[in-house]
Scaffold this active site. Structure first.
Site, short mmCIF file in Angstrom:
data_model
loop_
_atom_site.label_atom_id
_atom_site.label_comp_id
_atom_site.label_asym_id
_atom_site.label_seq_id
_atom_site.Cartn_x
_atom_site.Cartn_y
_atom_site.Cartn_z
CB CYS A 172 33.54 58.19 148.02
SG CYS A 172 32.44 58.46 146.61
CB CYS A 219 34.20 56.39 144.79
SG CYS A 219 33.78 58.10 145.05
CG ASP A 220 36.12 53.57 146.96
OD1 ASP A 220 36.53 53.65 145.79
OD2 ASP A 220 36.54 54.31 147.87
#
Ligand code: NAP
Length: 346
Positions: free
Chosen positions: A167, A170-171
């Site tokens: 992701c 997300c990261d």
């Protein structure tokens, strides 16, 4: 084997942001929810208790946590909040009414839901040990899992925060990925979207695609081709991920020639699709062609079966964020509450 003659007002299946949020709202509405939180599975897996966030190290985009929070810590907070309002969870120790300190570890396992008979009401929800529970309404929040290639080092480094992720949103903004050469595997819309997003932070992004043509829509494909920071490596698949604590390179195999080479990278992002955890619902309610639960009405949580509500990534292939899943869990609980009231079940 039947639990007893009790009919639950609502059973929630799933324990990611959508499932726990549905439980919190249902519990506060005095619906006394019973949750199938699911058994831990090894990765790659279908359902993880706590969902995909259990695979995420640092969550920086969940509102309310200005310093960031780890995925497991965030899910633990959700669970504790559900427990505060006496949410019951199906375990091999019976129902656990008190999980107020799940950080201590559990001496019991959470149970999976094996199948649900939606052909009649009350619905029959069958646990992994074949115990049958009866419910007036059900909220499905089983999520979806990112697909992984399945390489040993890919999994190890993904679990340990070693620079492998499924992701980018997300990261990708984490300091560890700044000004590095990053790689994205996949040739679909997600891969282009993730690669484009990563160009904000990376010195260069290499898209690794197994064919010589992108699957992505024309407009998205053009976006990747036109971005000077993106290079597409055609006809390549990763066959190994190198690095001890942190990824250092990806070993690539040319799908046409079979030649192998190393690509030095500071991060690897998988964007090879998601699989919704809906296999256990097959034949019971309408799924779309990719097996996501079809919602009966846009912006609601109603499904093709009255009394069954869907929330989170198992109904959403577009946004797939913890915050959107939590919002949908809230909607599902409110929809269930209103539907139960309409049925005269308070
Ligand atoms: P997808 O369209 O299924 O694409 C998956 C990609 O991963 C494909 O290029 C596929 O290669 C590759 N792949 C699959 N398994 C692989 C493996 N084991 N090793 C290497 N490569 C592998 O999935 P998605 O990109 O996540 O998109 C899902 C849906 O969401 C699509 O309908 C998409 O249009 C939509 N979406 C839309 C947007 C947007 O419009 N902004 C953004 C994201 C997603 P092949 O091409 O060779 O099969």
């Amino acid at each position: 084997m039947s639990q007893d003659n009790a009919i639950e007002k609502v059973i929630v299946v799933g324990s990611g942001p959508a499932g726990w949020t549905a439980a919190i709202y249902a519990a506060r509405a005095n619906l006394d929810p019973l949750v199938f939180a699911g058994r831990p599975k090894t990765v790659p897996s279908t359902i993880l208790p706590g969902g995909q966030l259990m695979m995420t190290t640092e969550v920086e985009n969940y509102p309310g946590f200005p310093e960031g929070v780890t995925g497991p810590a965030l899910m633990s907070q959700f669970e504790r909040q559900a427990a505060r309002f006496k949410t019951r969870i199906v375990t091999d120790n019976g129902f656990t009414p008190d999980v107020s300190n799940p950080d201590d570890g559990h001496s019991y396992s959470y149970h999976d839901c094996k199948r649900i008979d939606m052909s009649k009401r009350p619905f029959v929800v069958v646990g992994e040990d074949d115990t049958e529970y009866h419910a007036h309404s059900v909220i499905i929040a089983t999520g979806a899992t990112a697909n992984w290639i399945g390489l040993e080092n890919e999994q190890r480094l993904a679990r340990s925060g070693g620079g492998v992720s499924a992701c980018a949103v997300c990261d990708g903004a984490l300091p560890t990925f700044r000004d590095k050469v990053l790689a994205v595997v996949g040739g679909g819309d997600s891969a282009v979207e993730e690669a484009s997003y990563l160009t904000k932070f990376a010195s260069k992004v290499c898209m690794i695609h197994r064919r010589d043509e992108l699957r992505a829509s024309k407009i998205m494909a053009k976006r990747a081709m036109d971005n000077p920071k993106i290079e597409i490596l055609w006809n390549k698949i990763p066959v190994d991920v190198l690095g001890d604590d942190m990824i250092s390179a990806v070993r690539l195999k040319d799908t046409k020639t079979g030649d192998e080479s190393n690509l030095e990278v500071g991060g690897l992002f998988l964007a090879i699709g998601h699989t919704p955890a809906t296999g256990f619902l097959e034949g019971q309610l309408e799924l779309d062609e990719k097996k996501y639960i079809k919602l009966a009405e846009p912006y609601r949580s109603t499904t093709s079966v009255e009394g069954v509500f869907g929330a989170g990534d198992c109904v959403d292939s577009t946004y797939r964020q913890a915050i959107t899943a939590a919002g949908m869990g809230c909607k599902a609980a409110l929809d269930a509450e209103r539907w139960l009231a309409d049925q005269g079940i308070e």
